[in-house]
Design a protein around this motif. Sequence first.
Motif, PDB file in Angstrom:
ATOM      1  N   GLY A 178      41.030  28.744  52.268  1.00 53.33           N
ATOM      2  CA  GLY A 178      39.638  28.547  51.838  1.00 53.33           C
ATOM      3  C   GLY A 178      38.958  29.859  51.519  1.00 53.33           C
ATOM      4  O   GLY A 178      39.486  30.693  50.778  1.00 53.33           O
ATOM      5  N   SER A 179      37.789  30.048  52.099  1.00 56.29           N
ATOM      6  CA  SER A 179      36.969  31.234  51.797  1.00 56.29           C
ATOM      7  C   SER A 179      37.643  32.533  52.224  1.00 56.29           C
ATOM      8  O   SER A 179      37.225  33.611  51.821  1.00 56.29           O
ATOM      9  CB  SER A 179      35.614  31.127  52.500  1.00 56.29           C
ATOM     10  N   ARG A 180      38.674  32.436  53.060  1.00 53.08           N
ATOM     11  CA  ARG A 180      39.327  33.658  53.560  1.00 53.08           C
ATOM     12  C   ARG A 180      40.385  34.187  52.610  1.00 53.08           C
ATOM     13  O   ARG A 180      40.929  35.273  52.821  1.00 53.08           O
ATOM     14  CB  ARG A 180      39.944  33.353  54.930  1.00 53.08           C
ATOM     15  N   PHE A 181      40.688  33.412  51.571  1.00 57.20           N
ATOM     16  CA  PHE A 181      41.739  33.847  50.646  1.00 57.20           C
ATOM     17  C   PHE A 181      41.272  35.100  49.900  1.00 57.20           C
ATOM     18  O   PHE A 181      40.125  35.192  49.471  1.00 57.20           O
ATOM     19  CB  PHE A 181      42.088  32.738  49.656  1.00 57.20           C
ATOM     20  N   PRO A 182      42.158  36.065  49.745  1.00 56.06           N
ATOM     21  CA  PRO A 182      41.718  37.345  49.159  1.00 56.06           C
ATOM     22  C   PRO A 182      41.558  37.303  47.648  1.00 56.06           C
ATOM     23  O   PRO A 182      42.032  36.392  46.978  1.00 56.06           O
ATOM     24  CB  PRO A 182      42.871  38.290  49.525  1.00 56.06           C
ATOM     25  N   MET A 183      40.899  38.326  47.143  1.00 54.69           N
ATOM     26  CA  MET A 183      40.818  38.559  45.709  1.00 54.69           C
ATOM     27  C   MET A 183      42.189  39.014  45.209  1.00 54.69           C
ATOM     28  O   MET A 183      42.839  39.848  45.836  1.00 54.69           O
ATOM     29  CB  MET A 183      39.790  39.645  45.428  1.00 54.69           C
ATOM     30  N   ILE A 184      42.604  38.437  44.100  1.00 54.18           N
ATOM     31  CA  ILE A 184      43.887  38.767  43.475  1.00 54.18           C
ATOM     32  C   ILE A 184      43.576  39.397  42.122  1.00 54.18           C
ATOM     33  O   ILE A 184      42.736  38.886  41.383  1.00 54.18           O
ATOM     34  CB  ILE A 184      44.719  37.484  43.260  1.00 54.18           C
ATOM     35  N   THR A 185      44.243  40.488  41.791  1.00 52.41           N
ATOM     36  CA  THR A 185      44.071  41.056  40.454  1.00 52.41           C
ATOM     37  C   THR A 185      45.289  40.686  39.598  1.00 52.41           C
ATOM     38  O   THR A 185      46.324  40.240  40.120  1.00 52.41           O
ATOM     39  CB  THR A 185      43.937  42.585  40.502  1.00 52.41           C
ATOM     40  N   ILE A 186      45.159  40.919  38.319  1.00 54.31           N
ATOM     41  CA  ILE A 186      46.301  40.678  37.423  1.00 54.31           C
ATOM     42  C   ILE A 186      47.487  41.532  37.871  1.00 54.31           C
ATOM     43  O   ILE A 186      48.640  41.085  37.858  1.00 54.31           O
ATOM     44  CB  ILE A 186      45.892  40.991  35.968  1.00 54.31           C
ATOM     45  N   VAL A 240      41.690  32.727  40.128  1.00 53.40           N
ATOM     46  CA  VAL A 240      42.287  33.137  38.850  1.00 53.40           C
ATOM     47  C   VAL A 240      41.219  33.660  37.892  1.00 53.40           C
ATOM     48  O   VAL A 240      41.461  34.598  37.125  1.00 53.40           O
ATOM     49  CB  VAL A 240      43.133  32.006  38.205  1.00 53.40           C
ATOM     50  N   ASN A 241      40.028  33.081  37.961  1.00 54.66           N
ATOM     51  CA  ASN A 241      38.947  33.565  37.093  1.00 54.66           C
ATOM     52  C   ASN A 241      38.547  34.991  37.475  1.00 54.66           C
ATOM     53  O   ASN A 241      38.323  35.841  36.615  1.00 54.66           O
ATOM     54  CB  ASN A 241      37.753  32.612  37.203  1.00 54.66           C
ATOM     55  N   GLU A 242      38.465  35.241  38.770  1.00 55.70           N
ATOM     56  CA  GLU A 242      38.165  36.601  39.244  1.00 55.70           C
ATOM     57  C   GLU A 242      39.285  37.564  38.842  1.00 55.70           C
ATOM     58  O   GLU A 242      39.032  38.710  38.486  1.00 55.70           O
ATOM     59  CB  GLU A 242      37.983  36.611  40.764  1.00 55.70           C
ATOM     60  N   ALA A 243      40.512  37.090  38.910  1.00 52.04           N
ATOM     61  CA  ALA A 243      41.640  37.941  38.495  1.00 52.04           C
ATOM     62  C   ALA A 243      41.478  38.340  37.034  1.00 52.04           C
ATOM     63  O   ALA A 243      41.654  39.511  36.660  1.00 52.04           O
ATOM     64  CB  ALA A 243      42.964  37.209  38.709  1.00 52.04           C
ATOM     65  N   LEU A 244      41.103  37.364  36.222  1.00 50.94           N
ATOM     66  CA  LEU A 244      40.953  37.639  34.792  1.00 50.94           C
ATOM     67  C   LEU A 244      39.779  38.582  34.534  1.00 50.94           C
ATOM     68  O   LEU A 244      39.857  39.486  33.694  1.00 50.94           O
ATOM     69  CB  LEU A 244      40.779  36.323  34.035  1.00 50.94           C
TER      70      LEU A 244
END
Lengths: 394, 394
Positions: A141-149, A307-311
Motif C-alpha cells: 500500500g502506501s509504504r511501497f517505494p518510489m520506483i524510477t525508470i 508507474v506514473n511517478e516513474a514516468l
Amino acid sequence: MTVVLPRGAAAPGPVREDGVLRHAEIGTLELESGFRLPGVRLAYETWGTLAPDGSNAVLVEHALTGDTHVASGRARPGAPADEQRAAEAGGWWEGLVGPGAAIDTDRWFVVCANIVGGCYGSTGPASPAPPEVDPEGRPWGSRFPMITIRDAVRAEEALADALGVGAWRLVIGGSMGGARALEWAVTVPDRVRACAVIAACAQSSAEQIAWGQAQNLAIRQDPDFRGGDYYDGPAPVAGLGLARRIAHVTYRSAAELHHRFGRTPQGERDVIGARPAERGRYQVESYLDHQASKLAGRFDANSYLVVNEALMSHDVARGRGTLEEALARASCEWLVAAVDSDRLYLPHESDVLAAALPGEVRRRTLTSPSGHDGFLIEGPQLGKLLVETVLRED
Amino acid sequence: MTVVLPRGAAAPGPVREDGVLRHAEIGTLELESGFRLPGVRLAYETWGTLAPDGSNAVLVEHALTGDTHVASGRARPGAPADEQRAAEAGGWWEGLVGPGAAIDTDRWFVVCANIVGGCYGSTGPASPAPPEVDPEGRPWGSRFPMITIRDAVRAEEALADALGVGAWRLVIGGSMGGARALEWAVTVPDRVRACAVIAACAQSSAEQIAWGQAQNLAIRQDPDFRGGDYYDGPAPVAGLGLARRIAHVTYRSAAELHHRFGRTPQGERDVIGARPAERGRYQVESYLDHQASKLAGRFDANSYLVVNEALMSHDVARGRGTLEEALARASCEWLVAAVDSDRLYLPHESDVLAAALPGEVRRRTLTSPSGHDGFLIEGPQLGKLLVETVLRED
C-alpha cells in the motif's frame, strides 16, 4: 535469484512455450532513492528460443498500463486450460511479434517483463509486504517505494541474468516502454546492441509532468484511496477512472475525437437537460466513461501512481551531466520513431533525442490519425521500420 | 425589470462612473430546457457614456471564470473607499479597454455582464433560492438549472433593454466569451452590428467536451461536493483545484511550459524520494498548485460546473439546421481571430467558423507562445486587429 516456473510446469526443455506468464525472484532491489526493496519478483513472458550463443534476445518494454502479454502464444501440451487460453489470447502488439512477424519469434527470443511496481504479476503495492515491513503480511500500500525508470531497468537486468541473456540484440518500447528501452541502453550499455525508442523522449517534459500530476491527484483525492491503504475496502475506481480519462485524451488526437464522435449524443436522451445531472451524455463522454471503467477493472490505483511517478521521473541524464554526455555512455545502434499526430510525446522531442544520441541513429515517423496511441495501433508500419533498420539482415 | 444601483449610489446623472459593479433585476428567465429560472439578477459594469442615439454600445463577454471587471475605471466622487478601490483595480483586458485604448471608453459605451449562473454577482447556484423553491432561502445548490450559451444571451438581452441599448455596435469575447458573442449575433441578429469571436468556435468539439467532462468529474468526485449542496460545510476546493489544473494545461502551450519550467525542481528538495509522497515537487507542479489554489479561492465550484456545462453545450446551430443555415440568420460584420499556439480552440476551428459565416468576415491570427490564454495576454495585438477591422473609422 530463482526462476519460479508456473504451477505444473515442466523443467525447461525442448518444448517451446510462448506467451506464458512466468515469475523470477530477483531478491532485494537497491533503488535510486536509497530505499532497499526486498523480495522482488518479476513477472515475464517469452516467445521463441534463446540461441545457444545468446545472440538472439529481444526485450520488449510495455507502456504505462501495459502487461507482459505482447502477443499471443501457446502453452505446452497438457498445460491447464486457463493457461492455454491466457497464452493464446491476443496481445497488445499482436502482429508485430510472432512467427513470421517483424519481430519473428522463429528467429528471436522475445522477452517482456512487467515493470516492478506494476500489477501484472511483478512485486507492487498490492503485493504482501515482507515480515520485516508488516508482520501480518498486509499489502505494501502506501509504504511501497518510489520506483524510477532506472530502477525498473536494474530489476530487468537481474531478469536477464536469470534467463541467461548476456546482451539484448534489441531493446524496444513505446511511450514508457521507450523510456525504459532508452534507459537500458544508457545504464547497461554493454548489454544492448540496438535500441528502438518509439513515441518517447529523453526526459519527461513539463507538459508530461503536468498531466501526470493531474492524474495522480485524481486518484489521491478519491475518498476510497485512503492514502493508498485501501485493500481492505472499496478501490478508488472513480479516481482511477478520472486519471484514465485525462490520460486517454492526451493519448488520442483532437481530430480523431472529432471524426469519431463530434458532438453526437449517446442514445436518445437530449444533451440539454433541466439540470446537468439530468442531461444525456455525448458520445465522447460515453467513450471516455468506457475507457475509465475498463482500466479501473484491470488496474490497481497504487500501481498506477507508481508507474506514473516513474514516468514523471524519467530523465536519462539525471546525475550524468548534459544529455549528450549521458547518452555518450551508450554504444548501440538506434531507431527513434515518433507518431506524427502525437500531442503528448511530440515528434520534436524525438528530434531532440535523435540529435543527442551517439552512433548510428535512424529517426523515423509513424503516420497515424490516432495521436500517441498510434505506437500501439500502427504495428505494421512499425514492423516495417524495424526490419529496415535495427532488425535488418546484415 | 429594474436596475439596482449600488449601495449609496446617486441616480444616473452626468457624472461618469467606470468599472463599478452594478446589478440589474431581469425577472424570470425561460431556459432552453424549458426550466423557468425566477428572480434573475445580472451583475454588470460599464465604462463610458451611452450616446443619445444609442449607437456606441460595445458588449464585452468574459471567459469561463472571468468577471465583469474588464478594465480599471473610477467610481463617482464621494463613493465609499472600497468601491473606489474595486473600480480602480486592473481588469482582465486592461489596456484593451479604457480612455484612448483600442476600445476607447471616451468614445464607446462598454458593458460587461457576469454570466447567469456565475459567481461574480449574477444569480447562480450560491444565490438564495426563491421562496417557492426553498422556503428557508437556502442556496440553489444542486437545484440550479443547466444554462446554455443561448440562455446566457437571452439574459443579456434583457440587460440591454434595461440599459437602453437597442443594438450593440460590437459584441466581442474570447473563449467562452467568444461563444457568447457568436450566439448573440445569431440569436438576436437585429441587435448586433459587428461581432468579434476570439479563440472560440461555432460548436464545442469532442475534444473540448472531453476536457470539460474531466473537469466536471474532478469537482463532482470531491467528497466535499456532496452533490452540489455544500454551502453549509467546506467547499470542494481540492476538486475545483484539480479541475483548474486540467483546464490550465489546456490553456497554455507545451512549449511555454517547457521554456518556463522544464524539469526544474521547486526548491532544494530532491524530486526522487523514498516514496512519491516524500519527494520534492517540480516547478511545473508548484505552478499548477498555485493556479489551483488561486481559482479555488475566488470561484464557486457549482458555478464552475454551470459555466463549464454551458460551454460544453455551445452549438450555434442547435435546432437551426446546418451550420451555414444557422449563421445565415446573422447580419453583422465579423472578426474571427485565433491564437496560433492555441491547442484547445484550434485555429482550424476559427477557419471553419469564418468559412461558414455570412457577410464581411475578417479571419485574423494572434501570435503568441502562450496557447489559448494568448487571447487575454495579447491585448495590444487584439486591439490593433479591432481598430483595423470591426472598430475601424469609416
